[in-house]
Design a protein around this motif. Sequence first.
Motif, PDB file in Angstrom:
ATOM      1  N   ALA A  12     -18.351 -17.855  -6.192  1.00 15.57           N
ATOM      2  CA  ALA A  12     -17.771 -17.589  -4.960  1.00 15.57           C
ATOM      3  C   ALA A  12     -16.357 -17.239  -4.706  1.00 15.57           C
ATOM      4  O   ALA A  12     -16.094 -18.290  -6.110  1.00 15.57           O
ATOM      5  N   SER A  29     -16.721 -17.660   0.275  1.00 17.52           N
ATOM      6  CA  SER A  29     -18.146 -17.901   0.829  1.00 17.52           C
ATOM      7  C   SER A  29     -19.085 -16.969   1.385  1.00 17.52           C
ATOM      8  O   SER A  29     -19.876 -16.179   1.424  1.00 17.52           O
ATOM      9  N   CYS A  71      -9.022 -20.340   1.898  1.00 18.71           N
ATOM     10  CA  CYS A  71      -9.555 -21.261   2.236  1.00 18.71           C
ATOM     11  C   CYS A  71     -10.675 -21.797   1.350  1.00 18.71           C
ATOM     12  O   CYS A  71     -11.079 -22.869   0.832  1.00 18.71           O
ATOM     13  N   GLU A  72     -11.786 -20.980   1.499  1.00 14.52           N
ATOM     14  CA  GLU A  72     -13.222 -21.094   1.257  1.00 14.52           C
ATOM     15  C   GLU A  72     -12.761 -20.962  -0.949  1.00 14.52           C
ATOM     16  O   GLU A  72     -13.422 -22.061  -1.266  1.00 14.52           O
ATOM     17  N   PHE A 118      -9.507 -21.912  -2.456  1.00 14.96           N
ATOM     18  CA  PHE A 118      -9.400 -22.660  -2.797  1.00 14.96           C
ATOM     19  C   PHE A 118     -10.384 -24.474  -3.143  1.00 14.96           C
ATOM     20  O   PHE A 118     -10.593 -25.249  -4.533  1.00 14.96           O
ATOM     21  N   SER A 119     -11.153 -24.580  -1.911  1.00 14.16           N
ATOM     22  CA  SER A 119     -12.593 -25.378  -2.552  1.00 14.16           C
ATOM     23  C   SER A 119     -13.720 -25.054  -3.081  1.00 14.16           C
ATOM     24  O   SER A 119     -13.615 -25.667  -4.572  1.00 14.16           O
ATOM     25  N   ASN A 120     -13.527 -23.815  -3.707  1.00 10.48           N
ATOM     26  CA  ASN A 120     -14.651 -22.763  -4.668  1.00 10.48           C
ATOM     27  C   ASN A 120     -14.401 -23.325  -5.600  1.00 10.48           C
ATOM     28  O   ASN A 120     -14.616 -23.349  -6.496  1.00 10.48           O
ATOM     29  N   SER A 147     -12.116 -25.180  -6.751  1.00 14.02           N
ATOM     30  CA  SER A 147     -12.098 -26.835  -7.128  1.00 14.02           C
ATOM     31  C   SER A 147     -12.448 -27.410  -8.508  1.00 14.02           C
ATOM     32  O   SER A 147     -12.407 -28.683  -8.707  1.00 14.02           O
ATOM     33  N   ARG A 148     -14.173 -26.643  -8.291  1.00  6.62           N
ATOM     34  CA  ARG A 148     -14.279 -27.273  -9.689  1.00  6.62           C
ATOM     35  C   ARG A 148     -14.657 -26.891 -10.699  1.00  6.62           C
ATOM     36  O   ARG A 148     -15.110 -27.788 -11.677  1.00  6.62           O
ATOM     37  N   PHE A 149     -13.276 -26.232 -10.959  1.00  6.36           N
ATOM     38  CA  PHE A 149     -12.620 -25.589 -12.249  1.00  6.36           C
ATOM     39  C   PHE A 149     -11.916 -26.563 -12.595  1.00  6.36           C
ATOM     40  O   PHE A 149     -10.980 -26.511 -12.639  1.00  6.36           O
ATOM     41  N   SER A 186      -4.659 -24.315   0.102  1.00  6.44           N
ATOM     42  CA  SER A 186      -5.152 -26.218  -0.296  1.00  6.44           C
ATOM     43  C   SER A 186      -3.671 -25.956   1.042  1.00  6.44           C
ATOM     44  O   SER A 186      -3.802 -27.348   1.749  1.00  6.44           O
ATOM     45  N   LEU A 210      -5.597 -25.665   4.965  1.00  6.05           N
ATOM     46  CA  LEU A 210      -6.091 -26.075   5.321  1.00  6.05           C
ATOM     47  C   LEU A 210      -5.744 -28.018   5.276  1.00  6.05           C
ATOM     48  O   LEU A 210      -6.297 -29.119   6.260  1.00  6.05           O
TER      49      LEU A 210
END
Lengths: 536, 511
Positions: free
Chosen positions: A227, A230, A337-338, A340-342, A344-346, A385, A388
């Motif tokens: 993503a 999203s 914004c999306e 940044f959050s998506n 984060s898992r990396f 980041s 948000l």
Amino acid sequence: MAVGFEYPDLSVAAIRAGLAAHDFSAREVAQAAIARVDALDPQVHAFLEPTPELALAAAERIDAALAGTDAHNAADASAAATHNTALDSLGPLAGVPIAFKDNMNQLGTHTTCASLMLKDYTAPFSATCVERAIAGGGLPLGKLNMDEFAFGSSTETSAFGRTYNPWDLERVPGGSSGGSAASVAAGMVTVALGSDTGGSIRQPASFCGVVGMKPTYGVVSRYGVVAFGSSLDQVGPFGRTVADIAATLDAISGRDLRDCTSQEVTTCFTDYLERGVAGMRIGIVSALTDAPGIELEIVTATHQAVKRLESLGAHIVEVELPNAAAALAAYYVIGPCEAFSNLSRFDSVRYGYREPDAADLGEQYEQSRAHGFGPETIRRIMLGSYLLSSGVYDTYYYPAQQVRTLITQDYQRAFEQVDALITPVSPRTAFRFGEIADPTSMYLSDIFTIPINIAGNGGLSLPVGLGETSGLPVGVQIIGPQFSDENIIQVAAALEATYDIRRRAPLEAGIHASIEDRLGTPLKAPTQASAEGGRQ
Amino acid sequence: MKGLKTVLQDWEAVIGLEVHVELTTLNTKMFCACPISYGDDPNTHTCPVCLGMPGALPVPNRAAIESIVLAGLATGCSIQKRSMFYRKNYFYPDMSKNFQTTQGPIAFCMHGAIDLEIPHTAATVPRAGMPERDAYTAHIGITRIHLEEDAGKTVHVGGTDGRISGATYSLLDYNRCGTPLIELVTEPDLRTPEEARLFLQKLRQVFLTLGISDCSMEQGSLRCDGNVSLRRYGAAQFGTKTELKNMNSFKNLHDGLTFEICRQAEVLEEGDAVRQETRHWEPAAKRTITMRVKETADDYRLFPEPDLAPYDLSDEFIEAVRARLPELPDAKKRRYVSTCGLPTSDAAALAGDVELSRFFDEALTAQPALAKPIANLLLNEVSAWLNAHSVEGLTLVSGKVTPAALAELAKLTADGTISSHQGKEVFALMAATGDTPARIVEERGMKQVSDAGAIEQIVSDILAANPQKVEEYRSGKTGLRGFFVGQAMKATQGQGNPQLINEIITKKLEG
């Protein structure tokens, strides 16, 4: 290798007919495609990971299934008809060479998103669109280059080197699905899949002179596609004809229980290819084509397309989209914004690039992400980041969502008056590498495509010939009401039939072999080299 | 440090609770099809979704939403038809996506309340204005109940106390990652540690009745944090609060809050200010210590989860869940008093325990007229026996006595087949062997001897055999009565009707 057919221009329907008539086997198609990739990709660099063995394995399954049916019906007078039935059961893409953007998980391949962060990441499962394309008979030829994590409009931000526009190897193929567009334009594959968050299918399709479609949000499952944004991302097909696009869409569209934003789609898009546009109401938006910064050849091409539709019996209606101008601003709030959050898992903990000498967890996070991500990715993450963070959220994110609602309503109102809209795809044709260095100018190249992602509608880029000034491919965009993507297919197919134009780039093996030093090791991509100079 | 009772004469304690409940009775996790299980090998219940692998997407668990709506309906909340999930962004390795999917300003359940009956005993300290030794009712507001996913577990190896500092490495187990969790936040309406304890106990009983969780504080499926502050009576402003963690039993909740209230009073009375911080209750040392000081609020960059569409719960959905609501403890208690005729204290004791009340109700089905004897057996014999065996973790459910068997025992006692004394013996045998009371009574020949003629003969024989003791009794040594009764019971092999024996002895000695 001697092949009894001209592979590079084969359409989905021609492959189907050839298999049915025993003119060639799926294996021969796969071999021709592999040979074409071997011959041309050194110049184009559309592929990050060719998968000839997977293509051959898929081809053999198809040939075996067809042979089985043949043997079974050997004594049957209606054997030929039965053979077609067997093809039908093999799906709409039987024997069709296809390749996937490298943000799509495909078992047995890497999923790098063209990022150093995921250089060695192996897909643990297959994306639904990939699964369906292969289940539909597609021969998977490989994984395609893109802008890193799909951030970009030129494929220049790939960590593994640029992709070259097959029409002019000194120019970008567009992006972020540049590899998808270039692989189809060069005739290496018949169709390809890409993803489109703000124009990432339509803009490269127009730059490379092929058809590219972003369906309505929810028509194709996003499950397994890494993503970016999203609420904006949508998977779609590239092809050299509208018919090939329709067949691919037939294979990959529809509800997927693993993506709860996907919707039930029962439409057979192939059924809408020959319905014509007589009596259809098609909207134009003068404010868009009159906008400053748009090249004259683009305006001219769009006007000519409108005239052709009119001469085919369509009613042309002027509509207004008063809030469309705010789409770019809203997009550059919601998207980052999306993202940044998506992204984060990396974090380098379980997979992905890890800085070896970090002293503690915090340092490991910081350094691995600082070095694993390229500059454009870092820019988007920092932007998201910031946007948000508390105190800022109310100033940007919330208004951006309100603007999004207004734009969506604009399109809803417009589609009360018309069955489809026609606009430009990009304000200009393919630019040269490095020509647009300023991020904001790069962002502006998506002004015609971004509002469609904001509103969620479907849009298709149709090649309408070469620009009268640039001599490069120009596309027009056909937009449909939400979940009426068949309107788009119907209009695009009718309009396409009025053009007698080249569908494939005039590129052959060896001709441009000396142009650039493009075969360097992937990690020394030109864009990365300058950005990472300090630590090498 | 002053005691709680003294402190509460000068200070009003303001307590709010945050209660986390894992929905352990569901089959699958919040956003994927992995099973919910405990104690299995690490990372055996994971998939691309709960591991947050690139490209994976969440699909919400409908049963979890039904569970939270049940919880909301049972606690008087208004069910929000329109609500959505949010992403709470923070980096920690046990949160596989580095964001937690939770709810935003509007939770599925908002603005509920629980009425708490505080049965006063001399040991508890009442809230201000409430007379000592009298029961009272406290109205505790519930701010919200929202749905979220749990994180995985991190095990730090090589450090001290399992903390990260000093650890050589850390291990991650994602089996718990993505387990559905509801978080209930109360209004700051609690005033004493006893109220807090009773509130949590009642909430636990409500959730157990709903069947949405096993609510085990030991295993962490029920967790509770407390927010505490003090102010002078009549003051409008709240004092500075501290957040209290690690209260993993009802006793710890009570004791931790008690300590913290007394500690804050001491700080304030010495003219210092309470520092806003998170404190850790240490049960062994019986004190709270600073865990971390919050100087700035954490910025979780909360924003609507774009992979999940906003919810639009239909009236049909909510009504279908409402139809599933079981009888809740308060209603049970009312029924036990009005329909079964139990004393209020017995009704409350039964209704306040989901296992006892379920057992009672089933036994009642077998013997509808014997509510009181059944209740007595449960609250006396059964409870005493369970307490005595609690070390083995025996529960009513895992025991050998069925509700029907208990009802049968009640009947045998009520109709005089066996004496109440024999009843105790029979119950002990039932619990040990799992045999039915009828079988035990029959096999052991435990019939109560209620034949007045036979007993009269036995008593006469005893009196004749002990002329000296009869003389002593008649000259005023009435304590010997027990001797005669004992002899009679012995002669009837414990099966004599005690009441009848008493009557006959009285008649013969004094008549």
